[in-house]
Enzyme design. Structure first.
Site, mmCIF file in Angstrom:
data_model
loop_
_atom_site.group_PDB
_atom_site.id
_atom_site.type_symbol
_atom_site.label_atom_id
_atom_site.label_comp_id
_atom_site.label_asym_id
_atom_site.label_seq_id
_atom_site.Cartn_x
_atom_site.Cartn_y
_atom_site.Cartn_z
ATOM 1 N N HIS A 128 0.812 -1.232 0.000
ATOM 2 C CA HIS A 128 0.000 0.000 0.000
ATOM 3 C C HIS A 128 0.843 1.279 0.000
ATOM 4 O O HIS A 128 0.299 2.354 -0.255
ATOM 5 C CB HIS A 128 -0.928 0.043 1.218
ATOM 6 C CG HIS A 128 -1.949 -1.057 1.246
ATOM 7 N ND1 HIS A 128 -2.812 -1.299 0.189
ATOM 8 C CD2 HIS A 128 -2.247 -1.990 2.194
ATOM 9 C CE1 HIS A 128 -3.592 -2.336 0.501
ATOM 10 N NE2 HIS A 128 -3.259 -2.764 1.702
ATOM 11 N N ASP A 163 -2.770 -10.907 -1.882
ATOM 12 C CA ASP A 163 -3.259 -10.330 -0.628
ATOM 13 C C ASP A 163 -4.742 -9.967 -0.831
ATOM 14 O O ASP A 163 -5.149 -9.628 -1.940
ATOM 15 C CB ASP A 163 -2.444 -9.071 -0.330
ATOM 16 C CG ASP A 163 -2.669 -8.507 1.067
ATOM 17 O OD1 ASP A 163 -1.775 -8.672 1.912
ATOM 18 O OD2 ASP A 163 -3.724 -7.871 1.287
ATOM 19 N N HIS A 165 -6.313 -7.431 0.050
ATOM 20 C CA HIS A 165 -6.480 -6.005 -0.249
ATOM 21 C C HIS A 165 -5.841 -5.665 -1.599
ATOM 22 O O HIS A 165 -4.824 -6.260 -1.970
ATOM 23 C CB HIS A 165 -5.837 -5.152 0.850
ATOM 24 C CG HIS A 165 -6.406 -5.415 2.222
ATOM 25 N ND1 HIS A 165 -5.859 -6.313 3.092
ATOM 26 C CD2 HIS A 165 -7.495 -4.894 2.833
ATOM 27 C CE1 HIS A 165 -6.575 -6.342 4.217
ATOM 28 N NE2 HIS A 165 -7.581 -5.492 4.079
ATOM 29 N N ASP A 252 -4.272 -12.955 3.994
ATOM 30 C CA ASP A 252 -5.502 -12.454 4.606
ATOM 31 C C ASP A 252 -6.773 -12.736 3.812
ATOM 32 O O ASP A 252 -7.857 -12.286 4.191
ATOM 33 C CB ASP A 252 -5.381 -10.947 4.942
ATOM 34 C CG ASP A 252 -4.728 -10.136 3.859
ATOM 35 O OD1 ASP A 252 -4.499 -10.675 2.760
ATOM 36 O OD2 ASP A 252 -4.435 -8.946 4.095
HETATM 37 ZN ZN LIG Z 1 -3.973 -7.248 3.097
#
Ligand SMILES: [Zn+2]
Length: 377
Positions: A128, A163, A165, A252
């Site tokens: 990120h 991931d 996200h 995750d």
């Molecule tokens: Zn994540």
């Protein structure tokens, strides 16, 4: 055995006692690998230099990280995504983050020098982090620095982000770069941080067609996930012919993860890891794996232990070692199960399964139709 990059210095990347991005996950994982194999001896990474961090980050941002890292008062940290609930500052933050960047660079150097076709960086995956801003637990974008290094070596990179996200930091940093194809599979931004990662984000300028996003419905289960991953990954290999596949292997998307809503199990992860390896090998590409998100201590450690065994080509043991279990049950206060893999009946049955699968499939097809206009041979 697969070369593993790890240093105890990684544990210094610690955002605080109650923060989900806990170094304890890594400590548990390394302790587990050592319990299984007392000769487990990871390669030591080097510390990334300031100059290397500046290959993807703004100087004004790095200066603020450095000042906050020294404990200086800086008025405008929040403008740079720092000193927030997600990404608080801590003493030694700059160097701790540079160790993770150094690990990713060391892994990239191992494949660029031809020392191994597969390598595991046991840490990092801070996808990120943006050009001039920290975001979502991420200070420096280790993945982007490694990609920049590989580009300098003349290597084309497929960045694959599993991931849960969206891999937004890496995507935006290479949004106009046709020598990097980013493919991110994530829970739809309509429901989950950071909100981006729609099918229509396909790149800009020279990079149009080289950003691929597959946003997934909440409660997507393993079969739908795996079918789409295989479809998109194989197309990316075929249309793009990368020389290196860099994988952000966040854990995750597992059904036990407390921060997201996908329903992957250890069985899905094993299929995913095998598919990524086989695909890269068939395409003649090297593969670098990093860790990433994963906020169930129990599930993340088990998923990454499976990753280690997949990359090593070794059948994983069924049981977790008793000594390790008793140590970590006591230290973490968690009910850790005795088996490495999830029980066969996991996860709980999902309502609307057929609807979810149809929506996911339609999105995958829409993505290929859109990027195919630019990349299809
Ligand atoms: Zn994540």
């Amino acid at each position: 055995m697969v070369p593993v990059i790890f240093s105890e210095e990684y544990l210094r990347y610690d955002l605080g006692e109650s923060h989900p991005f806990s170094p304890v996950r890594l400590e548990m994982l390394v302790d587990l690998l050592r319990e299984w194999d007392s000769s487990f001896a990871p390669l030591r990474p080097r510390l990334a230099s300031r100059q290397e961090v500046l290959s993807v980050h703004a100087e004004r941002y790095v200066r603020r990280v450095e000042a906050a890292s020294r404990g200086e008062e800086v008025a405008d940290l929040a403008d740079y995504g720092l000193s927030t609930g997600d990404t608080p500052v801590f003493a030694g933050m700059d160097e701790a983050a540079r160790w993770l960047v150094g690990g990713a660079l060391t892994a990239a150097e191992v494949v660029a020098r031809g020392q191994s076709k597969v390598v595991l960086q046991l840490g990092g995956g801070l996808h990120h982090a943006q050009f001039d801003r920290a975001s979502g637990f991420c200070v420096y974008n280790d993945l982007a620095v490694a990609i920049r290094y590989l580009l300098q070596q003349g290597v084309r990179v497929l960045y694959l982000d599993i991931d849960v996200h969206h891999g937004d930091g890496v995507q935006w940093l290479f949004y106009d770069e046709p020598r990097v194809l980013t493919l991110s599979l994530h829970e739809s931004g309509r429901y989950l941080f950071p909100g981006s990662g729609g099918v229509t984000e396909i790149g800009q300028g020279q990079g149009v067609g080289y950003s691929w996003n597959w946003p997934l419905e909440p409660f997507t289960a393993g079969e739908s996930y795996f079918a789409g991953l295989r479809l998109l990954y194989r197309k990316a290999l075929e249309w793009f012919s990368p020389e290196v596949v860099l994988v952000q292997a966040g854990a995750d998307a597992h059904y036990l993860d407390p921060l997201a809503d996908l329903m992957l199990t250890s069985k899905t992860y094993r299929r995913v890891f095998a598919e990524i390896l086989t695909g890269a090998s068939r395409a003649g590409a090297a593969a670098i794996f990093t860790l990433g998100g994963g906020y169930s201590l129990d599930a993340a450690v088990r998923v990454w232990a499976l990753l280690y065994h997949s990359l090593s080509g070794v059948e994983p043991p069924r049981q977790l070692p008793a000594a390790w279990l008793s140590r970590w049950r006591e230290r973490s206060g968690k009910q850790l199960g005795p088996l490495l893999c999830d029980p066969d009946e996991a996860p709980p049955r999902v309502e609307r399964k057929a609807v979810i699968e149809r929506l996911n499939q339609a999105n995958a097809e829409r993505l290929l139709a859109t990027v195919g206009k630019y990349l299809k041979p």
